[in-house]
Design a protein around this motif. Structure first.
Motif, PDB file in Angstrom:
ATOM      1  N   ARG A 161      36.692  44.540  50.250  1.00  0.00           N
ATOM      2  CA  ARG A 161      35.881  43.505  49.629  1.00  0.00           C
ATOM      3  C   ARG A 161      35.012  44.090  48.532  1.00  0.00           C
ATOM      4  O   ARG A 161      34.229  45.009  48.770  1.00  0.00           O
ATOM      5  CB  ARG A 161      34.997  42.814  50.667  1.00  0.00           C
ATOM      6  N   CYS A 162      35.149  43.559  47.323  1.00  0.00           N
ATOM      7  CA  CYS A 162      34.355  44.023  46.187  1.00  0.00           C
ATOM      8  C   CYS A 162      32.998  43.335  46.180  1.00  0.00           C
ATOM      9  O   CYS A 162      32.758  42.358  46.890  1.00  0.00           O
ATOM     10  CB  CYS A 162      35.094  43.735  44.877  1.00  0.00           C
ATOM     11  N   LYS A 163      32.111  43.827  45.340  1.00  0.00           N
ATOM     12  CA  LYS A 163      30.739  43.318  45.310  1.00  0.00           C
ATOM     13  C   LYS A 163      30.654  41.865  44.854  1.00  0.00           C
ATOM     14  O   LYS A 163      29.715  41.162  45.188  1.00  0.00           O
ATOM     15  CB  LYS A 163      29.865  44.192  44.409  1.00  0.00           C
ATOM     16  N   GLU A 216      34.639  49.964  41.481  1.00  0.00           N
ATOM     17  CA  GLU A 216      35.429  48.842  40.986  1.00  0.00           C
ATOM     18  C   GLU A 216      35.626  48.981  39.475  1.00  0.00           C
ATOM     19  O   GLU A 216      34.734  49.415  38.755  1.00  0.00           O
ATOM     20  CB  GLU A 216      34.723  47.537  41.329  1.00  0.00           C
ATOM     21  N   ARG A 242      41.771  43.574  38.052  1.00  0.00           N
ATOM     22  CA  ARG A 242      40.847  44.269  38.936  1.00  0.00           C
ATOM     23  C   ARG A 242      41.577  45.364  39.721  1.00  0.00           C
ATOM     24  O   ARG A 242      42.670  45.174  40.225  1.00  0.00           O
ATOM     25  CB  ARG A 242      40.209  43.278  39.911  1.00  0.00           C
ATOM     26  N   TRP A 289      31.636  47.791  50.501  1.00  0.00           N
ATOM     27  CA  TRP A 289      31.182  46.991  49.369  1.00  0.00           C
ATOM     28  C   TRP A 289      29.654  46.980  49.315  1.00  0.00           C
ATOM     29  O   TRP A 289      28.987  47.458  50.209  1.00  0.00           O
ATOM     30  CB  TRP A 289      31.737  45.565  49.453  1.00  0.00           C
ATOM     31  N   TYR A 324      38.680  40.208  46.895  1.00  0.00           N
ATOM     32  CA  TYR A 324      39.305  41.000  47.945  1.00  0.00           C
ATOM     33  C   TYR A 324      40.573  41.673  47.418  1.00  0.00           C
ATOM     34  O   TYR A 324      41.299  41.090  46.606  1.00  0.00           O
ATOM     35  CB  TYR A 324      39.685  40.127  49.138  1.00  0.00           C
ATOM     36  N   TYR A 326      34.017  54.766  46.224  1.00  0.00           N
ATOM     37  CA  TYR A 326      34.745  53.667  45.604  1.00  0.00           C
ATOM     38  C   TYR A 326      34.028  53.193  44.346  1.00  0.00           C
ATOM     39  O   TYR A 326      32.803  53.147  44.286  1.00  0.00           O
ATOM     40  CB  TYR A 326      34.852  52.485  46.567  1.00  0.00           C
ATOM     41  N   VAL A 340      40.361  49.183  42.165  1.00  0.00           N
ATOM     42  CA  VAL A 340      39.293  50.021  42.694  1.00  0.00           C
ATOM     43  C   VAL A 340      39.777  51.460  42.651  1.00  0.00           C
ATOM     44  O   VAL A 340      40.861  51.768  43.163  1.00  0.00           O
ATOM     45  CB  VAL A 340      38.922  49.627  44.141  1.00  0.00           C
TER      46      VAL A 340
END
Length: 252
Positions: free
Chosen positions: A129-131, A197, A227, A18, A135, A195, A229
């Motif tokens: 874990r995204c920015k 998002e 959401r 992330w 999660y 990755y 990824v």
């Protein structure tokens, strides 16, 4: 103690694909991504594949991998990784993944920052874990599997399934939904995907949502925009090559 340290190191790395607030402290391990693909391109690729899979399903075509190759230009397979002790990996079994195209999708239950995820995260090396501190739990067994299946059953709307549950099995409805098995690069084998998002738009067709491998733990109100990824190819990836990522990814 040695086994605990080994498990923790693996767990810590898996939790780090992330954007880091202080990524400069880890510059030796961070991949700086400056060429993220436009969201419209991601949407177009996914909608095209999902439409093809939906039409094949209506026509009774069981060869979904062939459908994906016709739509995306490649097939994927899960087999033992080229990296020692890395377990399963994801390989191009046919065709070629063109640079800038989607190579895989990271499946799992989606948690917002306010959701409790402590128990699901124990001994779980598949929590992404995204920015924005969202999660995605991509583990396909144990409590994580039970939670995903429960949410999927809860949110079904009449005849429409709002997510793909088959990524929890060996018989996939959408062959892209294997992103949790993409391993981290090393000195010998370098990353060829990154990755990115992505949020499915509010008006994404309901009949195509059955191919999305993500569902929110919060319920239906979160499905207006979903959401996920995606893993994007950073170069052309040829037949028999393994997909490899950089778990520390910073997007510019």
């Amino acid at each position: 103690m040695v086994n605990f340290a080994k498990s923790w190191n693996s767990y810590k790395k898996r939790l780090l694909p992330w954007i880091l607030a202080k990524y400069k402290q880890n510059t030796g391990n961070v991949s700086l991504i400056t060429n993220s693909v436009d969201d419209q391109s991601v949407l177009k690729q996914l909608e095209s594949l999902f439409c093809a899979l939906h039409n094949a399903k209506k026509c009774g075509n069981a060869d979904i991998e062939q459908v994906m190759e016709s739509s995306m230009g490649f097939k994927l397979s899960r087999q033992r990784s080229n990296i020692v002790d890395a377990g399963l990996g994801v390989f191009v079994s046919s065709g070629c993944i063109t640079k800038g195209n989607i190579a895989a999708i990271y499946p799992g239950t989606v948690y917002t920052p306010s959701n409790a995820i402590f128990f699901q995260s124990i001994r779980n090396s598949f929590v992404f874990r995204c920015k924005d501190h969202i999660y995605i739990d991509g583990k396909d067994s144990g409590l994580s599997k039970y939670t995903y299946k429960s949410c999927a059953g809860r949110d079904r709307v009449g005849p429409y399934e709002l997510c793909d549950i088959t990524w929890l099995t060996n018989k996939l409805k959408c062959p892209l939904n294997v992103g949790q098995y993409v391993n981290n690069q090393n000195q010998e084998y370098k990353a060829n995907v990154h990755y990115q998002e992505f949020d499915f738009p509010r008006d994404f067709p309901i009949h195509l949502r059955e191919f999305i491998p993500n569902i929110s733990v919060n319920g239906l109100e979160c499905h207006t925009s979903s959401r996920t990824v995606v893993l994007i190819a950073t170069r052309d990836i040829l037949k028999q090559e393994e997909l490899l990522s950089t778990y520390l990814t910073v997007t510019s």
